[in-house]
Design an enzyme around this catalytic site. Structure first.
Site, mmCIF file in Angstrom:
data_model
loop_
_atom_site.group_PDB
_atom_site.id
_atom_site.type_symbol
_atom_site.label_atom_id
_atom_site.label_comp_id
_atom_site.label_asym_id
_atom_site.label_seq_id
_atom_site.Cartn_x
_atom_site.Cartn_y
_atom_site.Cartn_z
ATOM 1 N N LYS A 222 10.255 7.376 18.848
ATOM 2 C CA LYS A 222 8.936 7.980 18.746
ATOM 3 C C LYS A 222 9.070 9.502 18.790
ATOM 4 O O LYS A 222 9.882 10.044 19.536
ATOM 5 C CB LYS A 222 8.024 7.507 19.883
ATOM 6 N N ASP B 126 12.375 -0.354 15.785
ATOM 7 C CA ASP B 126 13.197 0.399 14.837
ATOM 8 C C ASP B 126 14.637 -0.115 14.826
ATOM 9 O O ASP B 126 15.281 -0.160 13.784
ATOM 10 C CB ASP B 126 13.190 1.894 15.178
ATOM 11 N N ASP C 102 12.741 1.587 20.054
ATOM 12 C CA ASP C 102 11.851 2.277 19.128
ATOM 13 C C ASP C 102 12.029 3.783 19.279
ATOM 14 O O ASP C 102 12.182 4.281 20.406
ATOM 15 C CB ASP C 102 10.395 1.903 19.423
ATOM 16 N N GLU D 22 15.103 9.996 13.859
ATOM 17 C CA GLU D 22 15.541 8.598 13.812
ATOM 18 C C GLU D 22 16.944 8.498 13.227
ATOM 19 O O GLU D 22 17.787 7.728 13.710
ATOM 20 C CB GLU D 22 14.549 7.783 12.977
#
Length: 274
Positions: A92, A74, A90, A45
């Site tokens: 993942k 996110d 997002d 991330e």
């Protein structure tokens, strides 16, 4: 507004290194990461954010991370906070034992913001015109050092905790399956596949049916412990859908019911032929 994201993400990622030694403290000592999936997920991330920020700056957009860590998504890409054309992104992460193992992600809740528009989400669900998933698939490196400390000068002795990293960016509905991520949660699961390119290219069942079918399917999917067995698969959904009064099939946003019927009918006919 969002058509540029996929191409530019892949272009920027060509220049990214996944090699993370660990956490550097104020004494120039590196604490190794180990193979904890939550820590590794956070690393990916963190690698992703500057890439998205470059893309946002290039298009004069804001990139926001929600203040609360437990809300979707996110990252928010937007012109401003009032925009009704926000883009959800997002990140993942999942690990596999071998390059041929089944790949599967959890893709967020179907029991909250998809039903009431505001629960556990930054802004409102109807503020978003696109929902993307950036996915990382990796293998654990069993040789990685757990909780070791190294001098910065000795960093090349550190074994990275992951290997064979693959990544993609795709619209969420195109990689979604028709089952929850696990049996006792209200999280959407991706479609399981051993073919990484199938995920990268978004070849899930809803890619044919479209975003509206995805929203409708998961809005009415029975909640865990509800005791409702209305449908538990796309085949069951098709049968259920055909029995419904169209005036009762509501989404949070306007949608073209007739166009949805055509796509579902085409999907059903293709299944019957096979």
């Amino acid at each position: 507004m969002s058509d540029f994201i996929i191409d530019e993400f892949y272009e920027e990622m060509k220049h990214v290194s996944f090699d993370a030694y660990g956490i550097l403290d104020s004494n120039d000592m590196i604490h190794t990461l180990g193979t904890d999936s939550k820590i590794i997920g956070r690393i990916f991330e963190m690698i992703t954010e500057p890439v998205l920020r470059k893309i946002a700056d290039r298009h004069n957009l804001q990139l926001k991370t929600p203040e609360a860590q437990t809300v979707y998504p996110d990252f928010v890409l937007m012109e401003n906070a009032q925009s009704k054309k926000k883009i959800a992104i997002d990140v993942k992460t999942t690990y596999v034992d071998t390059p041929n193992s089944t790949i599967k992600f959890t893709l967020g809740s179907f029991g909250s913001y998809m039903r009431n528009n505001t629960k556990n989400i930054e802004y409102e669900y109807t503020d978003y015109i696109k929902h993307y998933v950036i996915g990382f698939v990796y293998q654990r490196n069993d040789l990685a050092q757990e909780s070791r400390v190294y001098n910065f000068a000795d960093r090349n002795q550190i074994t990275f905790p992951y290997k064979n990293v693959r990544y993609f960016i795709q619209e969420k509905y195109k990689i979604a399956g028709d089952k929850p991520g696990s049996g006792n949660t209200e999280n959407i699961g991706s479609f399981p596949t051993k073919n990484f390119n199938a995920v990268k290219e978004g070849q899930g069942p809803f890619s044919e049916l479209g975003q509206d079918a995805f929203d409708l399917y998961w809005k009415y999917y029975p909640k865990y412990r509800s005791g409702d067995n209305t449908y538990k698969s796309l085949d069951g959904f098709v049968i259920w859908f055909e029995d419904q009064d169209k005036t009762q099939l509501e989404l949070l946003h306007p949608y073209d019911y007739d166009a949805l019927v055509k796509r579902i009918t085409a999907y059903r006919n293709r299944l019957l032929r096979h």
